[in-house]
Design a protein around this motif. Structure first.
Motif, short mmCIF file in Angstrom:
data_model
loop_
_atom_site.label_atom_id
_atom_site.label_comp_id
_atom_site.label_asym_id
_atom_site.label_seq_id
_atom_site.Cartn_x
_atom_site.Cartn_y
_atom_site.Cartn_z
N ILE A 24 0.88 -1.18 0.00
CA ILE A 24 0.00 0.00 0.00
C ILE A 24 0.91 1.21 0.00
N LYS A 25 0.65 2.02 -0.97
CA LYS A 25 1.46 3.22 -1.09
C LYS A 25 0.91 4.29 -0.16
N SER A 26 1.77 5.15 0.21
CA SER A 26 1.36 6.23 1.12
C SER A 26 0.32 7.14 0.48
N GLU A 27 0.34 7.25 -0.84
CA GLU A 27 -0.65 8.10 -1.51
C GLU A 27 -2.05 7.49 -1.40
N HIS A 28 -2.13 6.11 -1.36
CA HIS A 28 -3.43 5.47 -1.18
C HIS A 28 -3.95 5.70 0.24
#
Length: 180
Positions: free
Chosen positions: A100-104
């Motif tokens: 999970i990317k921090s932008e998500h």
């Protein structure tokens, strides 16, 4: 003035009889008017009590809704932690690694913040509606009192009124009994 029939039969005083009849008629008319006003007062009192109860119920419902919303806001943090923990467990128990990317997470946080703001505005709108209803009710009460449609008797003054009417009725009865 009296009308005499004969010396044996006593004379009839017509003026006194007419005065008594007029007084009786006036008293009856005043009693009917008082009964009518008391009925109107009771009806107004019942309506006001019903409105008061409705307002109390609405205020209670508003408080309950506010508590539910506060609980939901507090539990959003737990939801995010639960999701993160579930993802971590899923990563550990599966052969596929998910990232999970921090932008998500930032998107998720933004959506949650938008949901919170929406609930806050709904709550504020609800409170403003309640304030509007209360103001309208106060305005209606002022109109009723300005037109002298509502009368308020405290317990003390109601007792004084009842005692006065009782004494008045007894005195009137004694006068009629003594005169007759």
């Amino acid at each position: 003035m009296g009308i005499g029939k004969s010396k044996i039969t006593p004379s009839i005083n017509v003026d006194d009889m007419l005065k008594k009849a007029e007084i009786s008629h006036e008293i009856e008319a005043e009693k009917q008017d008082a009964d009518k006003r008391l009925t109107e007062i009771r009806e107004a009192k019942e309506a006001l009590l019903k409105i008061h109860q409705d307002l109390q119920d609405a205020i209670k419902a508003e408080r309950d809704a506010a508590m539910i919303l506060k609980t939901a806001i507090d539990s959003f943090g737990n939801i995010i932690n639960g999701i993160c923990n579930a993802i971590v467990k899923a990563e550990q128990n599966t052969q596929f690694k998910a990232t999970i990317k921090s932008e998500h997470l930032a998107q998720l946080q933004q959506l949650l913040n938008q949901a919170i703001e929406t609930w806050k505005t709904l709550l504020e709108n609800h409170r403003s509606e309640q304030t509007k209803m209360l103001t309208e009710h106060e305005s209606n009460m002022r109109k009723i009192l300005r037109r002298n449609e509502g009368v308020w008797f405290s317990d003390f003054w109601m007792k004084v009124l009842v005692i006065f009417l009782f004494v008045y009725t007894m005195a009137l009865g004694l006068i009629v009994y003594c005169v007759a």
